[in-house]
Enzyme design. Structure first.
Site, PDB file in Angstrom:
ATOM      1  N   TYR A 160     -21.148 -20.565  11.183  1.00  0.00           N
ATOM      2  CA  TYR A 160     -21.984 -20.744   9.989  1.00  0.00           C
ATOM      3  C   TYR A 160     -23.017 -21.863  10.236  1.00  0.00           C
ATOM      4  N   ARG A 213     -14.175 -28.842   8.719  1.00  0.00           N
ATOM      5  CA  ARG A 213     -13.644 -27.763   9.582  1.00  0.00           C
ATOM      6  C   ARG A 213     -14.610 -27.561  10.738  1.00  0.00           C
ATOM      7  N   HIS A 249     -18.228 -15.568  14.156  1.00  0.00           N
ATOM      8  CA  HIS A 249     -18.026 -14.191  13.687  1.00  0.00           C
ATOM      9  C   HIS A 249     -18.604 -13.172  14.658  1.00  0.00           C
ATOM     10  N   ALA A 278     -18.467 -13.451  17.878  1.00  0.00           N
ATOM     11  CA  ALA A 278     -17.758 -13.547  19.167  1.00  0.00           C
ATOM     12  C   ALA A 278     -17.045 -12.233  19.484  1.00  0.00           C
ATOM     13  N   ARG A 289      -2.897 -17.618  13.645  1.00  0.00           N
ATOM     14  CA  ARG A 289      -1.733 -16.963  14.231  1.00  0.00           C
ATOM     15  C   ARG A 289      -0.472 -17.842  14.230  1.00  0.00           C
ATOM     16  N   GLN A 292      -5.893  -5.402   6.952  1.00  0.00           N
ATOM     17  CA  GLN A 292      -6.270  -4.161   6.267  1.00  0.00           C
ATOM     18  C   GLN A 292      -6.638  -4.337   4.793  1.00  0.00           C
ATOM     19  N   CYS A 351      -3.319  -7.795  -0.181  1.00  0.00           N
ATOM     20  CA  CYS A 351      -2.488  -7.815   1.026  1.00  0.00           C
ATOM     21  C   CYS A 351      -1.763  -6.480   1.163  1.00  0.00           C
ATOM     22  N   ALA A 404      -0.015   2.342   5.624  1.00  0.00           N
ATOM     23  CA  ALA A 404       1.058   1.588   4.979  1.00  0.00           C
ATOM     24  C   ALA A 404       0.545   0.839   3.759  1.00  0.00           C
TER      25      ALA A 404
HETATM   26  P1  FAD Z   1       7.141   7.455   6.333  1.00  0.00           P
HETATM   27  O1  FAD Z   1       6.842   6.204   7.048  1.00  0.00           O
HETATM   28  O2  FAD Z   1       6.902   8.745   7.022  1.00  0.00           O
HETATM   29  O3  FAD Z   1       8.639   7.390   5.824  1.00  0.00           O
HETATM   30  C1  FAD Z   1       9.318   8.486   5.277  1.00  0.00           C
HETATM   31  C2  FAD Z   1      10.814   8.326   5.507  1.00  0.00           C
HETATM   32  O4  FAD Z   1      11.491   9.322   4.787  1.00  0.00           O
HETATM   33  C3  FAD Z   1      11.240   8.490   6.946  1.00  0.00           C
HETATM   34  O5  FAD Z   1      12.000   7.384   7.370  1.00  0.00           O
HETATM   35  C4  FAD Z   1      12.058   9.767   6.959  1.00  0.00           C
HETATM   36  O6  FAD Z   1      13.103   9.746   7.920  1.00  0.00           O
HETATM   37  C5  FAD Z   1      12.611   9.781   5.541  1.00  0.00           C
HETATM   38  N1  FAD Z   1      13.002  11.119   5.041  1.00  0.00           N
HETATM   39  C6  FAD Z   1      12.258  12.243   5.056  1.00  0.00           C
HETATM   40  N2  FAD Z   1      12.952  13.250   4.473  1.00  0.00           N
HETATM   41  C7  FAD Z   1      14.149  12.741   4.080  1.00  0.00           C
HETATM   42  C8  FAD Z   1      15.284  13.293   3.401  1.00  0.00           C
HETATM   43  N3  FAD Z   1      15.322  14.541   2.998  1.00  0.00           N
HETATM   44  N4  FAD Z   1      16.332  12.474   3.166  1.00  0.00           N
HETATM   45  C9  FAD Z   1      16.298  11.175   3.566  1.00  0.00           C
HETATM   46  N5  FAD Z   1      15.252  10.627   4.197  1.00  0.00           N
HETATM   47  C10 FAD Z   1      14.171  11.389   4.443  1.00  0.00           C
HETATM   48  N6  FAD Z   1      -0.326   2.097   8.954  1.00  0.00           N
HETATM   49  C11 FAD Z   1      -1.017   1.006   8.678  1.00  0.00           C
HETATM   50  O7  FAD Z   1      -1.293   0.754   7.516  1.00  0.00           O
HETATM   51  N7  FAD Z   1      -1.399   0.140   9.650  1.00  0.00           N
HETATM   52  C12 FAD Z   1      -1.116   0.351  10.935  1.00  0.00           C
HETATM   53  O8  FAD Z   1      -1.486  -0.442  11.783  1.00  0.00           O
HETATM   54  C13 FAD Z   1      -0.382   1.505  11.266  1.00  0.00           C
HETATM   55  N8  FAD Z   1      -0.077   1.759  12.547  1.00  0.00           N
HETATM   56  C14 FAD Z   1       0.643   2.873  12.834  1.00  0.00           C
HETATM   57  C15 FAD Z   1       0.958   3.118  14.147  1.00  0.00           C
HETATM   58  C16 FAD Z   1       1.710   4.215  14.480  1.00  0.00           C
HETATM   59  C17 FAD Z   1       2.034   4.477  15.902  1.00  0.00           C
HETATM   60  C18 FAD Z   1       2.168   5.099  13.453  1.00  0.00           C
HETATM   61  C19 FAD Z   1       3.005   6.298  13.795  1.00  0.00           C
HETATM   62  C20 FAD Z   1       1.840   4.863  12.145  1.00  0.00           C
HETATM   63  C21 FAD Z   1       1.060   3.768  11.826  1.00  0.00           C
HETATM   64  N9  FAD Z   1       0.684   3.492  10.520  1.00  0.00           N
HETATM   65  C22 FAD Z   1      -0.006   2.379  10.231  1.00  0.00           C
HETATM   66  C23 FAD Z   1       0.945   4.461   9.440  1.00  0.00           C
HETATM   67  C24 FAD Z   1       2.117   4.049   8.554  1.00  0.00           C
HETATM   68  O9  FAD Z   1       3.239   3.765   9.315  1.00  0.00           O
HETATM   69  C25 FAD Z   1       2.372   5.183   7.563  1.00  0.00           C
HETATM   70  O10 FAD Z   1       1.220   5.406   6.806  1.00  0.00           O
HETATM   71  C26 FAD Z   1       3.514   4.837   6.628  1.00  0.00           C
HETATM   72  O11 FAD Z   1       4.699   4.634   7.354  1.00  0.00           O
HETATM   73  C27 FAD Z   1       3.760   5.954   5.611  1.00  0.00           C
HETATM   74  O12 FAD Z   1       4.784   5.544   4.756  1.00  0.00           O
HETATM   75  P2  FAD Z   1       5.698   6.531   3.925  1.00  0.00           P
HETATM   76  O13 FAD Z   1       6.779   5.696   3.375  1.00  0.00           O
HETATM   77  O14 FAD Z   1       4.859   7.305   3.003  1.00  0.00           O
HETATM   78  O15 FAD Z   1       6.286   7.582   4.965  1.00  0.00           O
HETATM   79  P1  NAP Z   2      -6.277  10.137  11.517  1.00  0.00           P
HETATM   80  O1  NAP Z   2      -6.829   8.765  11.618  1.00  0.00           O
HETATM   81  O2  NAP Z   2      -6.655  10.977  10.375  1.00  0.00           O
HETATM   82  O3  NAP Z   2      -6.662  10.879  12.860  1.00  0.00           O
HETATM   83  C1  NAP Z   2      -6.276  12.176  13.152  1.00  0.00           C
HETATM   84  C2  NAP Z   2      -7.030  12.654  14.386  1.00  0.00           C
HETATM   85  O4  NAP Z   2      -6.620  13.959  14.697  1.00  0.00           O
HETATM   86  C3  NAP Z   2      -8.504  12.665  14.174  1.00  0.00           C
HETATM   87  O5  NAP Z   2      -9.078  11.990  15.283  1.00  0.00           O
HETATM   88  C4  NAP Z   2      -8.897  14.161  14.156  1.00  0.00           C
HETATM   89  O6  NAP Z   2     -10.086  14.158  14.892  1.00  0.00           O
HETATM   90  C5  NAP Z   2      -7.729  14.833  14.855  1.00  0.00           C
HETATM   91  N1  NAP Z   2      -7.326  16.112  14.254  1.00  0.00           N
HETATM   92  C6  NAP Z   2      -7.088  16.379  12.951  1.00  0.00           C
HETATM   93  N2  NAP Z   2      -6.702  17.663  12.801  1.00  0.00           N
HETATM   94  C7  NAP Z   2      -6.669  18.204  14.029  1.00  0.00           C
HETATM   95  C8  NAP Z   2      -6.352  19.501  14.526  1.00  0.00           C
HETATM   96  N3  NAP Z   2      -5.983  20.482  13.707  1.00  0.00           N
HETATM   97  N4  NAP Z   2      -6.456  19.713  15.847  1.00  0.00           N
HETATM   98  C9  NAP Z   2      -6.825  18.741  16.678  1.00  0.00           C
HETATM   99  N5  NAP Z   2      -7.155  17.485  16.266  1.00  0.00           N
HETATM  100  C10 NAP Z   2      -7.065  17.228  14.954  1.00  0.00           C
HETATM  101  O7  NAP Z   2      -4.722  10.080  11.527  1.00  0.00           O
HETATM  102  P2  NAP Z   2      -3.703   9.343  12.467  1.00  0.00           P
HETATM  103  O8  NAP Z   2      -4.303   8.859  13.726  1.00  0.00           O
HETATM  104  O9  NAP Z   2      -2.566  10.267  12.537  1.00  0.00           O
HETATM  105  O10 NAP Z   2      -3.300   8.079  11.635  1.00  0.00           O
HETATM  106  C11 NAP Z   2      -2.616   8.234  10.398  1.00  0.00           C
HETATM  107  C12 NAP Z   2      -2.899   7.102   9.495  1.00  0.00           C
HETATM  108  O11 NAP Z   2      -2.288   5.936   9.985  1.00  0.00           O
HETATM  109  C13 NAP Z   2      -4.391   6.863   9.399  1.00  0.00           C
HETATM  110  O12 NAP Z   2      -4.837   7.082   8.082  1.00  0.00           O
HETATM  111  C14 NAP Z   2      -4.551   5.449   9.787  1.00  0.00           C
HETATM  112  O13 NAP Z   2      -5.266   4.727   8.807  1.00  0.00           O
HETATM  113  C15 NAP Z   2      -3.153   4.870   9.888  1.00  0.00           C
HETATM  114  N6  NAP Z   2      -3.136   4.028  11.075  1.00  0.00           N
HETATM  115  C16 NAP Z   2      -3.807   2.877  11.016  1.00  0.00           C
HETATM  116  C17 NAP Z   2      -3.867   2.092  12.119  1.00  0.00           C
HETATM  117  C18 NAP Z   2      -4.596   0.780  12.084  1.00  0.00           C
HETATM  118  O14 NAP Z   2      -4.723   0.135  13.100  1.00  0.00           O
HETATM  119  N7  NAP Z   2      -5.089   0.324  10.950  1.00  0.00           N
HETATM  120  C19 NAP Z   2      -3.259   2.475  13.288  1.00  0.00           C
HETATM  121  C20 NAP Z   2      -2.570   3.668  13.312  1.00  0.00           C
HETATM  122  C21 NAP Z   2      -2.534   4.448  12.195  1.00  0.00           C
HETATM  123  P3  NAP Z   2     -11.039  15.406  15.086  1.00  0.00           P
HETATM  124  O15 NAP Z   2     -10.949  16.193  13.812  1.00  0.00           O
HETATM  125  O16 NAP Z   2     -12.377  14.856  15.381  1.00  0.00           O
HETATM  126  O17 NAP Z   2     -10.468  16.108  16.263  1.00  0.00           O
HETATM  127 FE1  SF4 Z   3      -2.323  -7.812   6.623  1.00  0.00          FE
HETATM  128 FE2  SF4 Z   3      -1.615  -8.943   4.302  1.00  0.00          FE
HETATM  129 FE3  SF4 Z   3      -1.686 -10.426   6.464  1.00  0.00          FE
HETATM  130 FE4  SF4 Z   3      -3.974  -9.527   5.391  1.00  0.00          FE
HETATM  131  S1  SF4 Z   3      -2.536 -10.967   4.498  1.00  0.00           S
HETATM  132  S2  SF4 Z   3      -3.423  -9.571   7.531  1.00  0.00           S
HETATM  133  S3  SF4 Z   3      -3.325  -7.544   4.652  1.00  0.00           S
HETATM  134  S4  SF4 Z   3      -0.324  -8.689   6.122  1.00  0.00           S
END
Ligand code: FAD
Ligand code: NAP
Ligand code: SF4
Length: 687
Positions: A179, A227, A265, A267, A301, A352, A366, A673
């Protein structure tokens, strides 16, 4: 230089240094925890004053020693955005009394941050040391005349006087993150040839004069925190000698405390995201503290009491600044005081709902604590009518519902098909750089027990088992989408879940189908040689990857990046044309894009998936299916989004049960999430 002794008194607290008061001579802070400045968006409009007051009051009640507000401009050239927060009139100061009273009534102390954006101001009135445009802002600043410099000093002083009138305990003068004051300090942005440019002493004259004249105007019993940027992480940044001289000069000019800032910012070194190692910058703050007698604050951190205690016990810093951790858990200090650190909702540095919201001009909140910034409306008060609640699914949505409903007094049973909680978040924590997401699972696990939730693991419930409850919540989440590509059943093909959990082995060459958040995460996992113990990247490796030098060795603290070679050859593919990762987080997306590029990942856009065979993945490009080719890969990992899991709904309705459907089970598109936890918390507040 003689320094005060560390605490050796017998103390029952596990954090004797962190929780001990700090005597500043004319006033005493109740502990060493500083809530660092964060712009919430509530500062900008008078109508939000009461909301802002309650937001700070909740943190003061939670025990924070010293709170610092978001930035207020001392004049309109310093606004961050048109008509953004400023403190320039007595009428404005009068309004702030509601904020300062709310904090003081709860035993806290509060500083107002004075922030002049300089060339980061997003409007045409912006000014700087020289007329050099910032790479992250379309507006070219005007170079301040020497009269303009003088009036800017007067504006800072007047702002501090108004802060005093408003009842603040002091001010923080914002001199870091690139800044205005930082712009005067570095040759990168200061090309002046007058008394405010050239030699280092001239370049630091502006901040030093501001501190000196502010002290003269506000008297000796008012905190002035300065700061300062201790490592700029930009070309032509400050030298170490300049940084140390600035610290000693602002001390001599009357500063009470020095706070730490790292990186401008603009960087290209990440300084606050999850992948930055914990306490990464503490040694730099400690090295500055060697040169001054006033307390120096460490920042960035540090998010848990044990780490904060260790920093205070082992280094020269005397206070710890935590900004985002106070968003995710306003009771952080109370929990540390009562030895309940396992109940802390640890900030996972995802940005986020805080910084990404600030950049999108939305109110800061948050991901983990959706009440942040909404303290007056999202209430979780005890229920007057306890009900039996069945929550199906222990992902973020179900966990947030279960914990908050039980906290309100409901009788909650949580069913989870897996033998563990977390849902998709359990996969997120396995991605290199996201290890800290485990803290969220630890938090929920502790809180389920604390609030007496009946947890049934390994319980894939049927609709029949869900009769008899007053409320049923379907939080069954999502399952990976399987696209209709010919050969999708080939043994080479893995879902992202299989690749992440190690359910199936992954070869040395891999095509990742889908470049969304999960596609990027999986790519980072595949190119990284993960530590066998699942430990996060060490500080040395992180510095090498990002080209981070010790500020004592290189001006601007930069060197040539030397990332570790990729563990696999990866192709990251998407059907859409153009740059990949456009929808990743505003403040974190660039880090993922840079990390993937540094590992030499082949990024292909506008791809058609033709078929999968023993030879690999057959692709072509564009509507005319041009340039057909085969990617001769060992595996194809599908990261093509998700579909909702809602198979229980129809049968439940048939049984006369009307379930609440939340999280991915409701809508899978753009699910994260943040939405899952917000929906779960809001539902719990209504039950
Ligand atoms: P889920 O996380 O899918 O949870 C649903 C739960 O329900 C599961 O544990 C499943 O086993 C259980 N379940 C299903 N059916 C039944 C049943 N009949 N009986 C009992 N239990 C059942 N989001 C972010 O915001 N930031 C990130 O950085 C981020 N990074 C991600 C990285 C990865 C690799 C992945 C895979 C996801 C990431 N996400 C991130 C996405 C985030 O984790 C999901 O959006 C979130 O977990 C969705 O929450 P949910 O509770 O709706 O569903
Ligand atoms: P996403 O961000 O919606 O990406 C899905 C990808 O799949 C897109 O790149 C799409 O690209 C492709 N796709 C969709 N339908 C398809 C099909 N029928 N055939 C082939 N490709 C297809 O979803 P996601 O990566 O599964 O993540 C899920 C959620 O988790 C996201 O909403 C994200 O915000 C969250 N998340 C967040 C972070 C984070 O760092 N903040 C990290 C991980 C996950 P094209 O259509 O161009 O192919
Ligand atoms: Fe993520 Fe909440 Fe920490 Fe911001 S304050 S970085 S939204 S956990």
């Amino acid at each position: 230089m003689t320094r005060p002794e560390k605490s050796h008194k017998p103390h029952t607290s596990p954090y004797p240094n962190l929780l001990s008061p700090l005597d500043l001579g004319f006033t005493t802070l109740r502990n060493r925890v500083v809530m660092g400045s964060m712009h919430t968006g509530l500062e900008d409009r008078a109508r939000h004053t009461d909301r802002l007051a309650e937001y700070f009051a909740e943190r003061a009640r939670g025990g924070v020693g010293l709170i610092i507000t978001g930035g207020y401009a001392p004049n309109r050239t310093g606004w961050l955005l048109p008509f953004a927060s400023e403190l320039v009139t007595t009428a404005q100061a009068r309004r702030h009394r509601r904020i300062t009273a709310a904090v003081h009534d709860n035993g806290g102390k509060i500083l107002l941050q004075i922030l002049h954006a300089g060339r980061y101001a997003y409007h045409p009135l912006s000014v700087s040391a020289s007329s050099i445009k910032a790479p992250i802002n379309p507006f070219r600043p005007r170079a301040l005349s020497s009269r303009g410099v003088e009036s800017t000093i007067n504006d800072f002083v007047r702002c501090a006087q108004l802060a005093r009138e408003a009842g603040y305990d002091g001010v923080e003068i914002m001199g870091s993150e690139g800044y205005l004051l930082n712009q005067f300090l570095a040759t990168r942005t200061n090309k002046r040839t007058d008394a405010w440019g050239g030699a280092p002493a001239n370049r630091r004259r502006l901040p030093v004069e501001i501190v000196r004249r502010t002290r003269a105007a506000v008297g000796s019993d008012f905190i002035i925190c300065y700061r300062m940027s201790m490592a700029d992480y930009v070309e032509d940044g400050q030298t170490w000698q300049e940084i140390v001289s600035l610290a000693t000069d602002v001390e001599a000019a009357g500063a009470t405390i020095i706070n730490s800032g790292f990186g401008w910012h603009e960087a290209r070194v990440p300084t606050i995201v999850t992948s930055v190692p914990n306490s990464a910058f503490v040694d730099i703050s400690s090295a500055v503290a060697e040169h001054v007698r006033i307390p120096v604050v460490a920042s960035n951190r540090i998010n848990m009491p044990q780490a904060a205690e260790q920093v205070l016990a082992e280094t020269q810093v005397r206070l710890i600044s935590m900004a985002r951790p106070m968003l995710s858990d306003p009771e952080w200090v109370l929990k540390a005081q009562s030895d309940r650190a396992d109940e802390i909702n640890t900030c996972i540095s995802c940005n986020q709902a805080c910084l990404d919201h600030a950049f999108a001009r939305k109110t800061v909140s948050c991901l983990l604590n959706p009440r942040a910034g909404h303290e007056t409306t999202l209430l979780l008060s005890p229920t007057r009518r306890a009900r039996s609640v069945a929550v199906v699914g222990a992902g973020p949505a179900g966990l947030a519902t279960a914990v908050n409903a039980a906290k309100r007094g409901h009788d909650v049973t949580l069913f989870e098909a897996n033998e563990f909680i977390g849902g998709q978040f359990d996969m997120a924590r396995r991605i290199p750089g996201k290890e800290e997401f485990s803290e969220t699972i630890r938090y929920f696990s502790t809180m389920l027990a604390r609030h007496g939730v009946g947890v049934r693991l390994g319980a894939r419930v049927s609709a029949d088992e869900l009769t008899g409850y007053d409320e049923v919540v379907l939080a069954t989440g999502v399952a990976p989408r399987i696209p209709e590509i010919p050969g999708i059943d080939h043994p080479k093909v893995l879902t992202y879940a299989e690749a992440i959990t190690g359910a199936k082995p992954v070869g040395k060459t891999v095509a990742v189908v889908g470049a969304g958040g999960i596609g990027f995460d999986v790519t980072e996992l595949l190119v990284t040689d993960s530590s066998p113990t699942g430990e996060p990247q060490g500080l040395k490796e992180w510095k090498a990857e990002w080209g981070v030098a010790d500020p004592q060795e290189a001006p601007g603290a930069l060197t040539t990046p030397l990332p570790a070679p990729p563990a696999r050859e990866v192709y990251l593919l998407q059907r859409t044309k153009g740059r990949q990762g456009k929808r990743l987080g505003k403040t974190t997306g660039w880090v993922h894009r840079a990390a993937v590029k540094a590992k030499g990942v082949h990024q292909l856009s506008g791809v058609n998936y033709e078929r999968i065979s023993d030879d690999g993945l057959h692709i072509s490009f564009g509507p005319d299916r041009q340039r057909p080719q085969v990617l001769a890969v060992d595996n194809v990992v599908i990261c093509a989004g998700q579909e909702p899991v809602r198979d229980l709904e129809t049968e439940l309705r048939r049984n006369g049960v009307d379930p609440h459907i939340i999280g991915g089970a409701a809508v899978a598109e753009e699910l994260d999430a943040k939405r899952a936890i917000k929906q779960g918390t809001e539902l719990a507040a209504q039950l």
